[in-house]
Scaffold this motif. Structure first.
Motif, PDB file in Angstrom:
ATOM      1  N   GLU A 121      40.593  47.561  40.464  1.00 28.45           N
ATOM      2  CA  GLU A 121      39.591  48.468  41.001  1.00 28.45           C
ATOM      3  C   GLU A 121      38.210  47.830  40.876  1.00 28.45           C
ATOM      4  N   PRO A 122      37.308  48.163  41.821  1.00 30.60           N
ATOM      5  CA  PRO A 122      36.021  47.479  41.891  1.00 30.60           C
ATOM      6  C   PRO A 122      34.997  48.006  40.888  1.00 30.60           C
ATOM      7  N   ASP A 123      35.065  47.585  39.620  1.00 29.60           N
ATOM      8  CA  ASP A 123      33.964  47.880  38.702  1.00 29.60           C
ATOM      9  C   ASP A 123      33.425  46.563  38.146  1.00 29.60           C
ATOM     10  N   ASP A 124      33.069  45.679  39.094  1.00 33.99           N
ATOM     11  CA  ASP A 124      32.330  44.453  38.821  1.00 33.99           C
ATOM     12  C   ASP A 124      33.065  43.518  37.863  1.00 33.99           C
ATOM     13  N   LEU A 125      32.442  43.193  36.735  1.00 35.83           N
ATOM     14  CA  LEU A 125      32.992  42.176  35.844  1.00 35.83           C
ATOM     15  C   LEU A 125      34.382  42.540  35.356  1.00 35.83           C
ATOM     16  N   LEU A 126      34.607  43.799  35.035  1.00 32.95           N
ATOM     17  CA  LEU A 126      35.920  44.194  34.530  1.00 32.95           C
ATOM     18  C   LEU A 126      36.989  44.017  35.606  1.00 32.95           C
ATOM     19  N   ALA A 127      36.613  44.253  36.852  1.00 30.56           N
ATOM     20  CA  ALA A 127      37.569  44.027  37.943  1.00 30.56           C
ATOM     21  C   ALA A 127      37.920  42.550  38.062  1.00 30.56           C
ATOM     22  N   VAL A 128      36.920  41.679  37.857  1.00 33.54           N
ATOM     23  CA  VAL A 128      37.176  40.240  37.899  1.00 33.54           C
ATOM     24  C   VAL A 128      38.142  39.847  36.777  1.00 33.54           C
ATOM     25  N   GLU A 132      40.295  41.803  35.329  1.00 31.63           N
ATOM     26  CA  GLU A 132      41.601  42.377  35.654  1.00 31.63           C
ATOM     27  C   GLU A 132      42.349  41.495  36.651  1.00 31.63           C
ATOM     28  N   GLY A 133      41.628  41.023  37.651  1.00 27.11           N
ATOM     29  CA  GLY A 133      42.245  40.122  38.619  1.00 27.11           C
ATOM     30  C   GLY A 133      42.722  38.839  37.975  1.00 27.11           C
ATOM     31  N   LYS A 134      41.938  38.317  37.023  1.00 30.73           N
ATOM     32  CA  LYS A 134      42.347  37.116  36.308  1.00 30.73           C
ATOM     33  C   LYS A 134      43.642  37.358  35.535  1.00 30.73           C
ATOM     34  N   ALA A 135      43.752  38.534  34.902  1.00 26.38           N
ATOM     35  CA  ALA A 135      44.961  38.858  34.145  1.00 26.38           C
ATOM     36  C   ALA A 135      46.188  38.889  35.049  1.00 26.38           C
ATOM     37  N   ILE A 136      46.042  39.435  36.233  1.00 21.08           N
ATOM     38  CA  ILE A 136      47.173  39.513  37.157  1.00 21.08           C
ATOM     39  C   ILE A 136      47.581  38.116  37.625  1.00 21.08           C
ATOM     40  N   VAL A 137      46.598  37.227  37.838  1.00 20.44           N
ATOM     41  CA  VAL A 137      46.915  35.841  38.175  1.00 20.44           C
ATOM     42  C   VAL A 137      47.694  35.191  37.035  1.00 20.44           C
ATOM     43  N   LEU A 138      47.263  35.451  35.799  1.00 24.43           N
ATOM     44  CA  LEU A 138      47.968  34.899  34.639  1.00 24.43           C
ATOM     45  C   LEU A 138      49.410  35.414  34.570  1.00 24.43           C
ATOM     46  N   GLU A 139      49.605  36.688  34.879  1.00 22.84           N
ATOM     47  CA  GLU A 139      50.970  37.236  34.904  1.00 22.84           C
ATOM     48  C   GLU A 139      51.830  36.461  35.897  1.00 22.84           C
ATOM     49  N   ASP A 140      51.282  36.237  37.083  1.00 23.68           N
ATOM     50  CA  ASP A 140      52.049  35.540  38.118  1.00 23.68           C
ATOM     51  C   ASP A 140      52.372  34.102  37.717  1.00 23.68           C
ATOM     52  N   ARG A 141      51.582  33.544  36.792  1.00 21.66           N
ATOM     53  CA  ARG A 141      51.839  32.195  36.285  1.00 21.66           C
ATOM     54  C   ARG A 141      52.681  32.213  35.023  1.00 21.66           C
ATOM     55  N   GLY A 142      53.097  33.398  34.587  1.00 27.44           N
ATOM     56  CA  GLY A 142      53.943  33.503  33.406  1.00 27.44           C
ATOM     57  C   GLY A 142      53.199  33.499  32.093  1.00 27.44           C
ATOM     58  N   PHE A 167      51.918  35.648  30.003  1.00 27.80           N
ATOM     59  CA  PHE A 167      51.899  37.089  29.778  1.00 27.80           C
ATOM     60  C   PHE A 167      51.059  37.496  28.566  1.00 27.80           C
ATOM     61  N   GLU A 168      51.127  36.742  27.481  1.00 25.14           N
ATOM     62  CA  GLU A 168      50.388  37.134  26.285  1.00 25.14           C
ATOM     63  C   GLU A 168      48.885  37.113  26.538  1.00 25.14           C
ATOM     64  N   ARG A 169      48.423  36.088  27.247  1.00 26.70           N
ATOM     65  CA  ARG A 169      47.000  36.045  27.590  1.00 26.70           C
ATOM     66  C   ARG A 169      46.643  37.191  28.528  1.00 26.70           C
ATOM     67  N   ALA A 170      47.528  37.524  29.461  1.00 27.65           N
ATOM     68  CA  ALA A 170      47.274  38.656  30.358  1.00 27.65           C
ATOM     69  C   ALA A 170      47.150  39.959  29.573  1.00 27.65           C
ATOM     70  N   ILE A 171      48.003  40.130  28.565  1.00 23.77           N
ATOM     71  CA  ILE A 171      47.917  41.336  27.734  1.00 23.77           C
ATOM     72  C   ILE A 171      46.574  41.412  27.024  1.00 23.77           C
ATOM     73  N   GLN A 172      46.105  40.284  26.511  1.00 24.22           N
ATOM     74  CA  GLN A 172      44.809  40.271  25.834  1.00 24.22           C
ATOM     75  C   GLN A 172      43.691  40.738  26.763  1.00 24.22           C
ATOM     76  N   ILE A 173      43.718  40.246  28.001  1.00 28.56           N
ATOM     77  CA  ILE A 173      42.654  40.611  28.942  1.00 28.56           C
ATOM     78  C   ILE A 173      42.772  42.066  29.359  1.00 28.56           C
TER      79      ILE A 173
END
Length: 318
Positions: free
Chosen positions: A6-13, A15-25, A27-33
């Motif tokens: 969702e578009p709330d500026d930095l937090l949305a960025v 969040e998008g980074k976390a989803i990219v990390l999930e797609d790369r496997g 997962f632990e770093r994605a959970i942290q974000i």
């Protein structure tokens, strides 16, 4: 579970980074974000923050991927509580949270509880968006999956066909194809593989050229291959199953689903007098993938062990 940004500026960025990390496997770093984003949203607006329920839904999704059942349930339940507090009981976002929680409950075998939440979600979607909404169709599709888990096959097929009718009208084509694969697998599981073959073939015809490396394509190929094995056409099944397994391995997809490709390919190899050593290795890999898996995988584990005892006298890898 559907992941969202969702578009709330930095937090949305973030969040998008976390989803990219999930797609790369990763997962632990994605959970942290995702956890950091949730904490910052809660600090900004409490439970009334308009995007907080999404943070918890994203956390639940990652925990499902990792097999963290209790953590996934806790995050999904929190998402539903926040959506109710911030949106109210008649909002589509609350229905989405109910739907997501129902999917987590289904993934751990709490089918009756899952069905109640999915039915509630569908009622809100229908009231807000209309009976022909893709949201309604998606919920029908997942209700059918729950009924499949309960072995209530006739009801499940009816709901899956209703979902497919809506998607046929509303699209997109790739979602129609995925629903066809789900219907084919349901019919196979119900002991009607011949009835599912046309839908499985149609799903592969759409997904393979459009999404050649996607998990949806691997799943459709697995369904097609297993139906062919069940129909006594193991020789025809080997190519789609090899392709499915390659997609799973190249993409680093979930080991539980990869185990399906391994087991069904092992069956196909043995049925065609193929490489017995490889068939045993594949079956052993599937057994390891399913070890400790949630209750919905009990049937697969039992199926694998019965087949392995019959084929190899119970031999397995350590």
């Amino acid at each position: 579970l559907a992941r969202r940004v969702e578009p709330d500026d930095l937090l949305a960025v973030l969040e998008g980074k976390a989803i990219v990390l999930e797609d790369r496997g990763e997962f632990e770093r994605a959970i942290q974000i995702h956890t950091e984003v949730a904490e910052r949203r809660r600090a900004e607006g409490g439970d009334a923050h308009p995007q907080l329920f999404i943070s918890y839904a994203n956390l639940a999704s990652v925990h499902v991927m990792l097999g963290h059942s209790e953590l996934a349930l806790a995050a999904a339940r929190r998402s539903t509580e926040v959506a109710l507090a911030s949106r109210g009981p008649d909002h589509v976002d609350y229905a989405t949270a109910l739907h997501n929680e129902g999917e987590v409950l289904r993934s751990v075998g709490r089918f009756e509880d899952a069905l109640l939440l999915l039915e509630r979600a569908r009622a809100v979607f229908a009231a807000s968006l209309g009976d022909d909404s893709p949201k309604v169709a998606s919920t029908l599709e997942h209700e059918a999956g729950v009924l499949q888990g309960l072995r209530r096959f006739d009801e499940a097929v009816g709901l899956m066909r209703r979902a497919l009718e809506i998607f046929d009208r509303r699209g997109p084509a790739q979602h129609v194809a995925t629903t066809r694969a789900n219907l084919a697998d349901l019919l196979r599981d119900a002991g009607r593989p011949a009835d599912g073959l046309a839908d499985a073939n149609a799903a592969v015809e759409v997904l393979l050229p459009a999404l050649p490396g996607a998990p949806e394509t691997a799943y459709a190929l697995m369904v097609q291959g297993e139906i062919l094995v069940d129909l006594g056409r193991a020789g025809d099944a080997i190519a789609p199953l090899e392709r499915a397994l390659a997609i799973c391995r190249d993409g680093g997809f979930l080991p539980l689903e990869t185990g399906v490709a391994q087991f069904v390919l092992a069956r196909a190899l043995l049925a065609t007098a193929g490489d017995r050593a490889r068939a045993l290795a594949l079956a052993s890999d599937a057994a390891r993938a399913w070890h400790g898996a949630p209750a919905p995988w009990n049937f697969r584990r039992e199926q694998l062990e019965q087949w392995r005892r019959a084929a190899f006298g119970g031999m397995s890898a350590p």
